[in-house]
Design an enzyme around this catalytic site. Structure first.
Site, PDB file in Angstrom:
ATOM      1  N   SER A 172      19.020  -1.258   0.164  1.00  0.00           N
ATOM      2  CA  SER A 172      18.504  -2.496  -0.937  1.00  0.00           C
ATOM      3  C   SER A 172      19.607  -3.053  -1.300  1.00  0.00           C
ATOM      4  O   SER A 172      20.383  -3.535  -0.663  1.00  0.00           O
ATOM      5  CB  SER A 172      17.523  -1.735  -1.898  1.00  0.00           C
ATOM      6  OG  SER A 172      16.814  -2.768  -2.722  1.00  0.00           O
ATOM      7  N   ASP A 272       7.512  -5.076   2.911  1.00  0.00           N
ATOM      8  CA  ASP A 272       8.689  -5.430   1.993  1.00  0.00           C
ATOM      9  C   ASP A 272       9.196  -6.804   2.151  1.00  0.00           C
ATOM     10  O   ASP A 272       9.130  -7.330   2.880  1.00  0.00           O
ATOM     11  CB  ASP A 272       9.882  -4.522   2.433  1.00  0.00           C
ATOM     12  CG  ASP A 272      11.190  -4.512   1.609  1.00  0.00           C
ATOM     13  OD1 ASP A 272      11.052  -5.214   0.427  1.00  0.00           O
ATOM     14  OD2 ASP A 272      12.213  -3.896   1.729  1.00  0.00           O
ATOM     15  N   HIS A 302       8.977  -1.359   0.629  1.00  0.00           N
ATOM     16  CA  HIS A 302      10.268  -1.049   0.077  1.00  0.00           C
ATOM     17  C   HIS A 302      10.645   0.338  -0.438  1.00  0.00           C
ATOM     18  O   HIS A 302       9.850   0.619  -1.350  1.00  0.00           O
ATOM     19  CB  HIS A 302      10.978  -2.046  -1.024  1.00  0.00           C
ATOM     20  CG  HIS A 302      12.213  -2.341  -1.196  1.00  0.00           C
ATOM     21  ND1 HIS A 302      13.174  -2.910  -0.363  1.00  0.00           N
ATOM     22  CD2 HIS A 302      12.891  -1.813  -2.186  1.00  0.00           C
ATOM     23  CE1 HIS A 302      14.201  -2.865  -0.840  1.00  0.00           C
ATOM     24  NE2 HIS A 302      14.262  -2.055  -2.088  1.00  0.00           N
TER      25      HIS A 302
END
Length: 334
Positions: A172, A272, A302
């Site tokens: 991320s 995501d 995610h």
């Protein structure tokens, strides 16, 4: 390259929820709703103090230490160092930036991956507890991690690493930092990075995404997705880069050239909002001649690896281990 201006959207099917995640969605949504209702100090504490979700077979027999490392403004940031009992001298360094939207989290966010790589790749893993927004917005996270990278190289002997065998990685926001470290090292002539592990990475601020070149449907298709939806991702960006400048070291997809970057593995979740920017960055690196391994997990949100019993979570961690092994065959220990 997958253009959104010709031939329709190629990636929209990836947003169909994986049946394995369906029974988890309700509880997941409820838990994250509570989490996001907390005041900032409690929000951060919850991310920092919640025990990491680890698979049952996670390696436990590791030496784990902590150390404070100086960075350019005189501040010291903490690193967590993972070593297996049989780590060789001149080992591979895996330098990790944790996820959490540049705002929350700590070492434990990537605990599963860090332990797997330390044990199964016989690497020395260094996780960086970089300073976070909004108190420390862009470029603090980048500079802290880059300074730790250079500190590791300068202290290679005491760490037990080969300063010319370094893989940078993260998930991320950590994937964003890892991608930027690779670019910055190339731009500044800092040697040693032989690979990038870019998991569910943030690669471009939505205001500057090159929609004429790459498909960008995931912000609409996954706007209400579990774990991270578009409003939450927008909030993270607002903390980190409040004026939304087109900074290359904040949005690595905007770099004028990606030539000369090290090989990369890019892992992307289909459900995501960040899906298409991860795919775009993989495409852009391939176009620049970078060797890229792409792994896509259709229908998963995610951070799905926070659910370690999912089969895909095991695949996600094992893919990192396998890719690092392949990378090290190209860059063996001397």
């Amino acid at each position: 390259m997958a253009s959104s201006t010709s031939g329709g959207l190629k990636y929209s099917h990836l947003s169909k929820m994986d049946p394995a995640f369906t029974p988890l969605q309700k509880e997941c949504d409820e838990n994250f709703k509570v989490l996001w209702s907390l005041p900032m100090n409690e929000f951060r504490a919850a991310w920092k103090n919640t025990p990491p979700a680890l698979p049952q077979d996670v390696p436990l027999d590791l030496d784990i230490t902590h150390q404070m490392v100086p960075v350019r403004d005189g501040t010291k940031v903490e690193i967590r160092v993972y070593r297996s009992k049989k780590v060789p001298s001149n080992a591979l360094l895996f330098l990790v930036a944790h996820g959490g939207g540049w705002v929350v989290g700590g070492h434990d966010i990537e605990e599963g991956m860090n332990r797997y790589v330390a044990a199964k790749n016989n690497a020395i893993v260094v996780s960086v507890d970089y300073r976070m927004a909004p108190e420390f917005p862009y470029p603090y996270a980048i500079n802290d991690c880059f300074d730790v990278l250079q500190w590791c190289k300068a202290n290679a002997r005491s760490l037990g690493i080969d300063p010319e065998r370094i893989i940078v990685g993260g998930g991320s926001a950590g994937g964003n930092i890892a991608a930027v470290l690779s670019q910055k090292a190339r731009d500044d002539g800092v040697s040693g990075i032989t690979g990038q592990v870019l998991n569910i990475p943030v690669t471009c601020h939505p205001k500057h995404f090159p929609t004429k070149k790459y498909e960008y449907g995931s912000y609409e298709q996954n706007k209400d997705a579990p774990v991270i939806d578009v409003p939450r991702m927008t909030w993270f960006w607002d903390q980190y880069l409040p004026n939304a400048e087109p900074e290359i070291y904040a949005s690595p997809l905007l770099a004028k050239s990606l030539k000369g970057l090290p090989p990369a593995i890019v892992q992307v979740a289909g459900l995501d909002p960040l899906r298409d920017e991860g795919l775009a960055y993989a495409d852009a690196m391939k176009e620049a001649g970078v060797h890229v391994t792409l792994k896509v997990y259709p229908g998963l949100p995610h951070g799905f690896y926070m659910f370690p019993h999912l089969e895909a979570s095991t695949q996600y961690l094992q893919s990192v281990v396998d890719w690092i092994n392949e990378n090290q065959q190209i860059h063996p220990m001397i």
